[in-house]
Design a protein around this motif. Structure first.
Motif, PDB file in Angstrom:
ATOM      1  N   GLY A 136     -30.448  23.381  25.414  1.00 45.98           N
ATOM      2  CA  GLY A 136     -29.879  22.236  26.098  1.00 45.98           C
ATOM      3  C   GLY A 136     -29.273  22.615  27.442  1.00 45.98           C
ATOM      4  N   ASP A 137     -28.632  21.618  28.051  1.00 46.84           N
ATOM      5  CA  ASP A 137     -28.095  21.811  29.405  1.00 46.84           C
ATOM      6  C   ASP A 137     -26.612  22.155  29.420  1.00 46.84           C
ATOM      7  OD1 ASP A 137     -26.907  19.432  28.691  1.00 46.84           O
ATOM      8  OD2 ASP A 137     -27.921  18.207  30.212  1.00 46.84           O
ATOM      9  N   GLY A 138     -26.023  22.387  28.246  1.00 46.64           N
ATOM     10  CA  GLY A 138     -24.614  22.756  28.170  1.00 46.64           C
ATOM     11  C   GLY A 138     -23.659  21.592  28.061  1.00 46.64           C
ATOM     12  N   THR A 139     -24.162  20.358  28.119  1.00 45.79           N
ATOM     13  CA  THR A 139     -23.288  19.184  28.075  1.00 45.79           C
ATOM     14  C   THR A 139     -23.133  18.669  26.651  1.00 45.79           C
ATOM     15  OG1 THR A 139     -25.064  17.583  28.428  1.00 45.79           O
ATOM     16  CG2 THR A 139     -24.000  18.520  30.391  1.00 45.79           C
ATOM     17  N   VAL A 140     -22.169  17.781  26.491  1.00 47.67           N
ATOM     18  CA  VAL A 140     -21.897  17.148  25.203  1.00 47.67           C
ATOM     19  C   VAL A 140     -21.973  15.633  25.351  1.00 47.67           C
ATOM     20  CG1 VAL A 140     -19.381  17.225  25.627  1.00 47.67           C
ATOM     21  CG2 VAL A 140     -20.245  16.955  23.282  1.00 47.67           C
ATOM     22  N   ASP A 141     -22.620  14.980  24.407  1.00 48.92           N
ATOM     23  CA  ASP A 141     -22.622  13.521  24.339  1.00 48.92           C
ATOM     24  C   ASP A 141     -21.382  13.069  23.574  1.00 48.92           C
ATOM     25  OD1 ASP A 141     -25.063  13.559  25.600  1.00 48.92           O
ATOM     26  OD2 ASP A 141     -26.222  13.330  23.759  1.00 48.92           O
ATOM     27  N   LEU A 142     -20.637  12.114  24.117  1.00 48.20           N
ATOM     28  CA  LEU A 142     -19.419  11.602  23.490  1.00 48.20           C
ATOM     29  C   LEU A 142     -19.718  10.261  22.823  1.00 48.20           C
ATOM     30  CD1 LEU A 142     -16.977  12.350  26.450  1.00 48.20           C
ATOM     31  CD2 LEU A 142     -17.341  13.753  24.408  1.00 48.20           C
ATOM     32  N   ILE A 143     -19.581  10.214  21.499  1.00 50.19           N
ATOM     33  CA  ILE A 143     -19.863   8.990  20.744  1.00 50.19           C
ATOM     34  C   ILE A 143     -18.597   8.572  20.007  1.00 50.19           C
ATOM     35  CG2 ILE A 143     -21.324   7.900  19.020  1.00 50.19           C
ATOM     36  CD1 ILE A 143     -23.459   9.956  19.607  1.00 50.19           C
ATOM     37  N   PHE A 144     -18.048   7.444  20.384  1.00 48.74           N
ATOM     38  CA  PHE A 144     -16.825   6.923  19.778  1.00 48.74           C
ATOM     39  C   PHE A 144     -17.155   5.960  18.645  1.00 48.74           C
ATOM     40  CE2 PHE A 144     -15.508   8.328  23.907  1.00 48.74           C
ATOM     41  CZ  PHE A 144     -14.170   8.649  23.823  1.00 48.74           C
ATOM     42  N   GLN A 171      -2.646  18.109  36.098  1.00 48.92           N
ATOM     43  CA  GLN A 171      -2.671  19.022  34.953  1.00 48.92           C
ATOM     44  C   GLN A 171      -3.864  18.750  34.040  1.00 48.92           C
ATOM     45  OE1 GLN A 171       1.209  18.659  33.106  1.00 48.92           O
ATOM     46  NE2 GLN A 171       2.170  19.960  34.627  1.00 48.92           N
ATOM     47  N   VAL A 172      -4.857  18.056  34.534  1.00 47.63           N
ATOM     48  CA  VAL A 172      -6.065  17.797  33.750  1.00 47.63           C
ATOM     49  C   VAL A 172      -6.922  19.055  33.761  1.00 47.63           C
ATOM     50  CG1 VAL A 172      -8.127  16.377  33.544  1.00 47.63           C
ATOM     51  CG2 VAL A 172      -5.980  15.349  34.331  1.00 47.63           C
ATOM     52  N   ASN A 173      -7.286  19.540  32.576  1.00 43.86           N
ATOM     53  CA  ASN A 173      -8.004  20.811  32.465  1.00 43.86           C
ATOM     54  C   ASN A 173      -9.359  20.641  31.787  1.00 43.86           C
ATOM     55  OD1 ASN A 173      -5.955  22.627  33.577  1.00 43.86           O
ATOM     56  ND2 ASN A 173      -4.737  22.009  31.812  1.00 43.86           N
ATOM     57  N   ILE A 174     -10.015  19.532  32.044  1.00 40.03           N
ATOM     58  CA  ILE A 174     -11.347  19.302  31.487  1.00 40.03           C
ATOM     59  C   ILE A 174     -12.355  20.197  32.206  1.00 40.03           C
ATOM     60  CG2 ILE A 174     -13.203  17.595  31.214  1.00 40.03           C
ATOM     61  CD1 ILE A 174     -10.983  15.444  31.031  1.00 40.03           C
ATOM     62  N   HIS A 175     -13.238  20.830  31.432  1.00 40.02           N
ATOM     63  CA  HIS A 175     -14.344  21.604  32.022  1.00 40.02           C
ATOM     64  C   HIS A 175     -15.467  20.600  32.295  1.00 40.02           C
ATOM     65  CE1 HIS A 175     -17.013  24.884  32.895  1.00 40.02           C
ATOM     66  NE2 HIS A 175     -17.875  24.483  31.985  1.00 40.02           N
ATOM     67  N   TRP A 176     -15.480  20.061  33.494  1.00 47.39           N
ATOM     68  CA  TRP A 176     -16.336  18.924  33.821  1.00 47.39           C
ATOM     69  C   TRP A 176     -17.831  19.186  33.664  1.00 47.39           C
ATOM     70  CZ3 TRP A 176     -14.163  14.496  33.491  1.00 47.39           C
ATOM     71  CH2 TRP A 176     -12.812  14.356  33.811  1.00 47.39           C
ATOM     72  N   PRO A 177     -18.341  20.401  33.896  1.00 43.15           N
ATOM     73  CA  PRO A 177     -19.787  20.592  33.713  1.00 43.15           C
ATOM     74  C   PRO A 177     -20.274  20.325  32.289  1.00 43.15           C
ATOM     75  CG  PRO A 177     -18.897  22.362  35.048  1.00 43.15           C
ATOM     76  CD  PRO A 177     -17.722  21.580  34.535  1.00 43.15           C
ATOM     77  N   ALA A 178     -19.355  20.309  31.322  1.00 44.53           N
ATOM     78  CA  ALA A 178     -19.753  20.072  29.931  1.00 44.53           C
ATOM     79  C   ALA A 178     -19.799  18.593  29.565  1.00 44.53           C
ATOM     80  CB  ALA A 178     -18.804  20.798  28.977  1.00 44.53           C
ATOM     81  N   ILE A 179     -19.242  17.726  30.403  1.00 43.60           N
ATOM     82  CA  ILE A 179     -19.092  16.317  30.029  1.00 43.60           C
ATOM     83  C   ILE A 179     -20.209  15.475  30.641  1.00 43.60           C
ATOM     84  CG2 ILE A 179     -17.568  14.317  30.068  1.00 43.60           C
ATOM     85  CD1 ILE A 179     -16.612  16.669  28.328  1.00 43.60           C
ATOM     86  N   ASN A 180     -20.966  14.821  29.770  1.00 46.09           N
ATOM     87  CA  ASN A 180     -22.051  13.934  30.199  1.00 46.09           C
ATOM     88  C   ASN A 180     -21.566  12.491  30.105  1.00 46.09           C
ATOM     89  OD1 ASN A 180     -24.383  12.523  30.679  1.00 46.09           O
ATOM     90  ND2 ASN A 180     -25.570  13.422  29.008  1.00 46.09           N
ATOM     91  N   MET A 181     -21.040  11.975  31.214  1.00 45.97           N
ATOM     92  CA  MET A 181     -20.468  10.636  31.203  1.00 45.97           C
ATOM     93  C   MET A 181     -21.517   9.555  30.974  1.00 45.97           C
ATOM     94  SD  MET A 181     -17.289  10.856  31.314  1.00 45.97           S
ATOM     95  CE  MET A 181     -17.066   9.095  31.507  1.00 45.97           C
TER      96      MET A 181
END
Length: 264
Positions: A136-144, A171-181
């Protein structure tokens, strides 16, 4: 290229601040949980619930709602689920410790959004730490898990606003390359096995920390799940389990929390 991970997100408790002496009213704890699977292992949740239904003699499409199940049924479900490869992240808010509760009451979903931020931070770290080249591309799908009264477009806007503020001293410390909005979505609980697992983990965590009106907590379900909590350098505190109030401070005030996290 497809995503590397999928995170199923659910909660337990409520966001109210009406605490009554007899234990009624709002829950003292609000828990938000993500259950994270590698994309190739996503269907293992389906197989686990299928096996649990067969043991329980349930019809093939019956959904699991952890709080509506009997103790023995919960154990059957969890003992199948823990055979599958996943990691958990849970954010625990002991609401009586929150300063200025009126601010949260006046701003609907404020507490949910804040816990979502802390949750996504840790999910992004997990994905960063455990990405495998070529998978994969290193990202995560977020399903609520869908809450009918909530706008998930508002969550998307909130997270995008956090992203726009990155590097501005926040103080936001999200590793943005992992998040697939683009893949963020809400789905009805009964439609996805992963959401039913997330419900079980969130509720198990809540049962482990909340006291009943008789002053009793039940950490037995949480104990089954402890090996699945996200750890960084073998530390689960602040990673797989994040409390808004300091963890040691809570344990000093609430001895039952030591039992809940014994041998973690």
């Amino acid at each position: 290229m497809t995503s590397s991970f999928v995170a199923y997100i659910d909660e337990s408790g409520d966001e109210g601040f009406t605490f009554l002496p007899d234990g009624r009213g709002s829950s003292h704890w609000f828990v938000q949980t993500a259950v994270v699977y590698r994309r190739p292992h996503d269907l293992s949740a389906v197989a686990a619930l299928k096996a649990a239904r067969a043991t329980l003699g349930w019809e093939a499409k019956k959904a699991f709602h952890f709080c509506d199940m009997r103790h023995e049924q919960r154990l059957v479900m969890l003992n199948e689920v823990i055979k599958t490869p996943f990691r958990t992240v849970s954010i625990l808010s002991y609401k009586p410790d929150i300063p200025d509760p009126e601010r949260f009451q006046a701003n609907k979903w404020m507490l949910y959004h804040y816990l979502t931020r802390l949750l996504i931070e840790r999910v992004s770290w997990l994905c960063r730490d455990h990405m495998r080249p070529g998978e994969g591309d290193g990202t995560v799908d977020l399903i609520f898990s869908d809450r009918a009264a909530m706008s998930y477009e508002d969550i998307r806007v909130y997270i995008n606003r956090l992203r726009a503020q990155a590097g501005m001293g926040t103080q936001v410390n999200i590793h943005w390359p992992a998040i697939n909005m683009d893949s963020l979505r809400a789905v009805a609980h009964a439609q996805l096995a992963g959401l039913q697992v997330a419900d079980a983990v969130a509720t198990s965590t809540h049962y482990g920390v909340k006291l009943s009106r008789f002053g009793i907590a039940d950490p037995s379900y949480l104990a089954l799940l402890r090996r699945h909590a996200y750890r960084h350098r073998d530390n689960f505190r602040g990673y797989g389990i994040k409390t808004l109030t300091g963890f040691e401070q809570l344990q000093d005030r609430m001895p039952h929390l030591r039992a809940a996290f014994l041998n973690w």
